[in-house]
Design an enzyme around this catalytic site. Structure first.
Site, PDB file in Angstrom:
ATOM      1  N   GLY A   9      55.992  41.464  41.819  1.00  0.00           N
ATOM      2  CA  GLY A   9      56.744  42.063  42.924  1.00  0.00           C
ATOM      3  C   GLY A   9      57.595  40.984  43.570  1.00  0.00           C
ATOM      4  O   GLY A   9      57.067  40.039  44.160  1.00  0.00           O
ATOM      5  N   GLY A  11      59.772  41.477  45.961  1.00  0.00           N
ATOM      6  CA  GLY A  11      60.305  42.043  47.206  1.00  0.00           C
ATOM      7  C   GLY A  11      60.054  41.095  48.370  1.00  0.00           C
ATOM      8  O   GLY A  11      59.977  39.871  48.185  1.00  0.00           O
ATOM      9  N   ASP A  33      59.162  41.372  38.347  1.00  0.00           N
ATOM     10  CA  ASP A  33      59.449  42.651  39.015  1.00  0.00           C
ATOM     11  C   ASP A  33      59.983  43.613  37.951  1.00  0.00           C
ATOM     12  O   ASP A  33      60.410  43.182  36.876  1.00  0.00           O
ATOM     13  CB  ASP A  33      60.508  42.438  40.114  1.00  0.00           C
ATOM     14  CG  ASP A  33      60.503  43.524  41.176  1.00  0.00           C
ATOM     15  OD1 ASP A  33      60.039  43.256  42.303  1.00  0.00           O
ATOM     16  OD2 ASP A  33      60.968  44.653  40.882  1.00  0.00           O
ATOM     17  N   ARG A  82      55.280  50.492  53.596  1.00  0.00           N
ATOM     18  CA  ARG A  82      55.217  51.630  54.523  1.00  0.00           C
ATOM     19  C   ARG A  82      56.529  51.846  55.234  1.00  0.00           C
ATOM     20  O   ARG A  82      57.240  50.916  55.553  1.00  0.00           O
ATOM     21  CB  ARG A  82      54.169  51.339  55.595  1.00  0.00           C
ATOM     22  CG  ARG A  82      52.811  51.800  55.212  1.00  0.00           C
ATOM     23  CD  ARG A  82      51.931  51.893  56.422  1.00  0.00           C
ATOM     24  NE  ARG A  82      51.595  50.601  56.971  1.00  0.00           N
ATOM     25  CZ  ARG A  82      50.943  50.447  58.106  1.00  0.00           C
ATOM     26  NH1 ARG A  82      50.592  51.489  58.825  1.00  0.00           N
ATOM     27  NH2 ARG A  82      50.641  49.244  58.548  1.00  0.00           N
ATOM     28  N   ASN A  95      51.123  53.781  44.839  1.00  0.00           N
ATOM     29  CA  ASN A  95      50.823  52.390  44.529  1.00  0.00           C
ATOM     30  C   ASN A  95      49.687  52.231  43.522  1.00  0.00           C
ATOM     31  O   ASN A  95      49.604  51.212  42.831  1.00  0.00           O
ATOM     32  CB  ASN A  95      50.551  51.605  45.814  1.00  0.00           C
ATOM     33  CG  ASN A  95      51.856  51.273  46.537  1.00  0.00           C
ATOM     34  OD1 ASN A  95      52.934  51.512  45.998  1.00  0.00           O
ATOM     35  ND2 ASN A  95      51.768  50.751  47.738  1.00  0.00           N
ATOM     36  N   VAL A 118      47.536  42.312  47.288  1.00  0.00           N
ATOM     37  CA  VAL A 118      48.133  42.469  48.621  1.00  0.00           C
ATOM     38  C   VAL A 118      48.613  43.914  48.826  1.00  0.00           C
ATOM     39  O   VAL A 118      48.709  44.402  49.944  1.00  0.00           O
ATOM     40  CB  VAL A 118      49.342  41.507  48.786  1.00  0.00           C
ATOM     41  CG1 VAL A 118      49.966  41.606  50.171  1.00  0.00           C
ATOM     42  CG2 VAL A 118      48.933  40.066  48.500  1.00  0.00           C
ATOM     43  N   ARG A 151      46.514  37.726  63.208  1.00  0.00           N
ATOM     44  CA  ARG A 151      47.119  38.536  64.278  1.00  0.00           C
ATOM     45  C   ARG A 151      46.218  38.525  65.514  1.00  0.00           C
ATOM     46  O   ARG A 151      46.680  38.309  66.639  1.00  0.00           O
ATOM     47  CB  ARG A 151      47.313  39.971  63.782  1.00  0.00           C
ATOM     48  CG  ARG A 151      48.455  40.071  62.779  1.00  0.00           C
ATOM     49  CD  ARG A 151      48.663  41.480  62.263  1.00  0.00           C
ATOM     50  NE  ARG A 151      49.854  41.532  61.422  1.00  0.00           N
ATOM     51  CZ  ARG A 151      50.016  42.357  60.386  1.00  0.00           C
ATOM     52  NH1 ARG A 151      49.068  43.201  60.060  1.00  0.00           N
ATOM     53  NH2 ARG A 151      51.134  42.334  59.698  1.00  0.00           N
ATOM     54  N   HIS A 175      41.207  47.304  55.540  1.00  0.00           N
ATOM     55  CA  HIS A 175      42.509  46.920  56.100  1.00  0.00           C
ATOM     56  C   HIS A 175      43.218  48.190  56.556  1.00  0.00           C
ATOM     57  O   HIS A 175      44.174  48.642  55.949  1.00  0.00           O
ATOM     58  CB  HIS A 175      43.308  46.204  55.010  1.00  0.00           C
ATOM     59  CG  HIS A 175      44.623  45.653  55.475  1.00  0.00           C
ATOM     60  ND1 HIS A 175      44.758  44.870  56.588  1.00  0.00           N
ATOM     61  CD2 HIS A 175      45.866  45.760  54.944  1.00  0.00           C
ATOM     62  CE1 HIS A 175      46.030  44.524  56.719  1.00  0.00           C
ATOM     63  NE2 HIS A 175      46.723  45.059  55.743  1.00  0.00           N
TER      64      HIS A 175
HETATM   65  N1  APR Z   1      55.962  46.240  38.566  1.00  0.00           N
HETATM   66  C1  APR Z   1      56.551  45.193  39.188  1.00  0.00           C
HETATM   67  N2  APR Z   1      57.182  45.299  40.357  1.00  0.00           N
HETATM   68  C2  APR Z   1      57.258  46.504  40.918  1.00  0.00           C
HETATM   69  C3  APR Z   1      56.686  47.653  40.334  1.00  0.00           C
HETATM   70  C4  APR Z   1      56.005  47.478  39.105  1.00  0.00           C
HETATM   71  N3  APR Z   1      55.429  48.497  38.466  1.00  0.00           N
HETATM   72  N4  APR Z   1      56.926  48.714  41.146  1.00  0.00           N
HETATM   73  C5  APR Z   1      57.609  48.249  42.197  1.00  0.00           C
HETATM   74  N5  APR Z   1      57.820  46.924  42.069  1.00  0.00           N
HETATM   75  C6  APR Z   1      58.517  46.012  42.957  1.00  0.00           C
HETATM   76  C7  APR Z   1      59.763  46.601  43.582  1.00  0.00           C
HETATM   77  O1  APR Z   1      60.842  46.612  42.658  1.00  0.00           O
HETATM   78  C8  APR Z   1      60.002  45.660  44.750  1.00  0.00           C
HETATM   79  O2  APR Z   1      60.839  44.576  44.406  1.00  0.00           O
HETATM   80  O3  APR Z   1      57.711  45.663  44.079  1.00  0.00           O
HETATM   81  C9  APR Z   1      58.595  45.124  45.065  1.00  0.00           C
HETATM   82  C10 APR Z   1      58.088  45.524  46.430  1.00  0.00           C
HETATM   83  O4  APR Z   1      58.870  44.874  47.374  1.00  0.00           O
HETATM   84  P1  APR Z   1      59.197  45.483  48.823  1.00  0.00           P
HETATM   85  O5  APR Z   1      59.682  46.879  48.644  1.00  0.00           O
HETATM   86  O6  APR Z   1      60.051  44.494  49.531  1.00  0.00           O
HETATM   87  O7  APR Z   1      57.756  45.587  49.501  1.00  0.00           O
HETATM   88  P2  APR Z   1      56.966  44.421  50.266  1.00  0.00           P
HETATM   89  O8  APR Z   1      57.346  44.409  51.692  1.00  0.00           O
HETATM   90  O9  APR Z   1      57.056  43.162  49.484  1.00  0.00           O
HETATM   91  O10 APR Z   1      55.465  44.993  50.209  1.00  0.00           O
HETATM   92  C11 APR Z   1      54.777  45.093  48.986  1.00  0.00           C
HETATM   93  O11 APR Z   1      52.644  44.607  50.002  1.00  0.00           O
HETATM   94  O12 APR Z   1      52.006  44.410  52.211  1.00  0.00           O
HETATM   95  C12 APR Z   1      52.063  45.255  51.113  1.00  0.00           C
HETATM   96  O13 APR Z   1      52.217  47.472  52.094  1.00  0.00           O
HETATM   97  C13 APR Z   1      52.907  46.479  51.369  1.00  0.00           C
HETATM   98  O14 APR Z   1      52.180  47.644  49.409  1.00  0.00           O
HETATM   99  C14 APR Z   1      53.237  46.898  49.964  1.00  0.00           C
HETATM  100  C15 APR Z   1      53.353  45.562  49.217  1.00  0.00           C
END
Ligand code: APR
Length: 308
Positions: A9, A11, A33, A82, A95, A118, A151, A175
Site C-alpha cells: 500500500g 497510500g 501497490d 474511512r 478490506n 495496519v 493519542r 482498535h
Molecule cells: N494491493 C496493494 N495495494 C492496494 C490494494 C491491493 N490489493 N488495494 C488497495 N491498495 C492500495 C491503494 O491503491 C492505495 O494506494 O492501498 C493504498 C491505500 O492508501 P490510502 O487510500 O491513502 O489509505 P491510507 O490512509 O494509507 O490507509 C490505509 O490503513 O489506517 C488504515 O484505515 C486505514 O485501512 C486503511 C489503511
C-alpha cells in the site's frame, strides 16, 4: 546484512511509513501497490532525497511481489481508508478481500517474515492475516495500541501541561470505539494519574482517545490519519530489528490470556527479534477487565462476519 521491509500500500500510511523508515535508515524498503506508477514514483522521489538527507538505504516501488522476496518485515497498509461518518467496521468486507489477496502473495516470497497489519478494521484484518499466512502467532502483529496510547498520552500531556516524555499510559483492547485506556497504569513521571487529574477530566480524555481516529477523519474529510500511525509502526519495527524486548501495546493472538481465546486483542507484549516474544499479563481493575472483555466481544462479532 541490511534488513528489508516491504510496505504493501503506497497510500498515505504506506508512503509516510516508507519515508520514516528510510529517514531513520532502519532498512531497505520496497513499496508495493496495485496502482501502476504510484509506488514507483513515490519510491523514486524518496530515493532522490537520499543525497540531501544523507540516507543511503535502497527504496524501490513496484507492482510485482517478486521484488518483495525475502523481506524481514512486511507491513500491510493496503486497503480503503474511512470516510466521514463511516466506522472502521464498515470497511470490513472490502478490506478483507484486499488483505487476503495481498498477504497470500507476500508470504509466498517472504515465508520467514514478520507481518505487521495496519489495515482497518484492525483486529479482524490481523486475524485474517494470521489465517491466510499460516504463520505462527508471534510473527503476526496488529498495530493499534501504540497509536491509541500515543493519542492518549498526547491529550494527557496537553491537559497537564507536562512533557509527553513524562506520560506513560497504555490503551488495550480492540482498535475501535470499545478500546480500553488503562488509568490504573497511567503515570506522570512515575506518579499515578489519579493524584494529578480528577477522574471526570480523565474520562473526557479517555472518550477523546476512543474517538481519536474519527476526530482526524472528520477534520481531513478525504482520508484518515497517517503521521501518527506510521510513527507507531516505526517504533514496532525498531523494537524488532534492534531486539529491544520493548513492552508495547499491540494486537496479539490470545489463547486464554486475559480470559480471551482464539482472538486478537490489544495487550502489552514484549517485542523483540522474534516478534511477539511474550504476552505480558498485568493485573487490571475489575472495571478495566470488564471493558477488555466487552471490547473482545465486539471484535468477535466482526471476525464472525468474515469467518476467520
Ligand atoms: N494491493 C496493494 N495495494 C492496494 C490494494 C491491493 N490489493 N488495494 C488497495 N491498495 C492500495 C491503494 O491503491 C492505495 O494506494 O492501498 C493504498 C491505500 O492508501 P490510502 O487510500 O491513502 O489509505 P491510507 O490512509 O494509507 O490507509 C490505509 O490503513 O489506517 C488504515 O484505515 C486505514 O485501512 C486503511 C489503511
Amino acid at each position: 546484512m541490511r534488513k528489508k521491509v516491504t510496505v504493501i500500500g503506497a497510500g498515505n500510511v504506506g508512503a509516510t511509513l516508507a519515508h520514516r523508515l528510510v529517514d531513520k535508515q532502519l532498512a531497505d524498503v520496497v513499496l508495493i501497490d496495485i496502482l501502476d506508477g504510484i509506488p514507483q514514483g513515490k519510491g523514486l522521489d524518496l530515493l532522490e532525497a537520499g543525497p540531501i538527507e544523507g540516507y543511503d538505504v535502497r527504496i524501490n516501488g513496484t507492482n510485482d511481489y517478486a521484488d518483495t522476496a525475502n523481506s524481514d518485515i512486511v507491513v500491510m497498509t493496503a486497503g480503503f481508508p474511512r470516510k466521514p461518518g463511516m466506522s472502521r467496521d464498515d470497511l470490513l468486507k472490502a478490506n478483507y478481500d484486499v488483505v487476503k489477496a495481498a498477504v497470500t502473495q507476500a508470504v509466498k516470497v517472504s515465508p520467514n517474515s514478520i507481518l505487521i497489519v495496519v489495515t482497518n478494521p484492525l483486529d479482524a484484518m490481523v486475524q485474517t492475516a494470521l489465517r491466510v499466512s499460516g504463520f505462527p502467532k508471534n510473527r503476526v502483529i496488529g498495530m493499534a495500541g501504540v497509536l491509541d496510547s500515543a493519542r492518549y498520552r498526547t491529550f494527557i500531556a496537553e491537559a497537564l501541561n507536562v512533557s509527553v516524555h513524562d506520560v506513560e499510559g497504555m490503551v488495550l483492547g480492540g482498535h475501535g470505539d470499545t478500546m480500553v485506556p488503562v488509568p490504573s497504569y497511567t503515570t506522570i513521571a512515575g506518579v499515578p494519574i489519579a493524584q494529578l487529574m480528577p477522574r471526570e477530566q480523565l474520562d473526557k480524555i479517555i472518550d477523546r482517545t476512543r474517538k481519536g481516529g474519527a476526530e482526524i477523519v472528520n477534520l481531513l474529510k478525504t482520508g484518515s490519519a497517517y503521521y501518527a500511525p506510521s510513527s507507531a509502526v516505526v517504533q514496532m519495527i525498531d523494537a524488532i530489528f534492534n531486539d529491544r524486548k520493548k513492552i508495547l501495546p499491540c494486537a496479539a493472538y490470545l489463547e486464554g490470556e486475559y480470559g480471551i481465546k482464539g482472538l486478537f486483542a490489544g495487550v502489552p507484549v514484549k517485542l523483540g527479534a522474534r516478534g511477539i516474544e511474550e504476552i505480558v499479563q498485568i493485573k487490571l481493575t475489575a472495571e478495566e477487565q470488564a471493558a477488555l472483555e466487552k471490547s473482545a466481544a465486539a471484535v468477535k462479532e466482526l471476525v464472525a462476519v468474515i469467518g476467520v
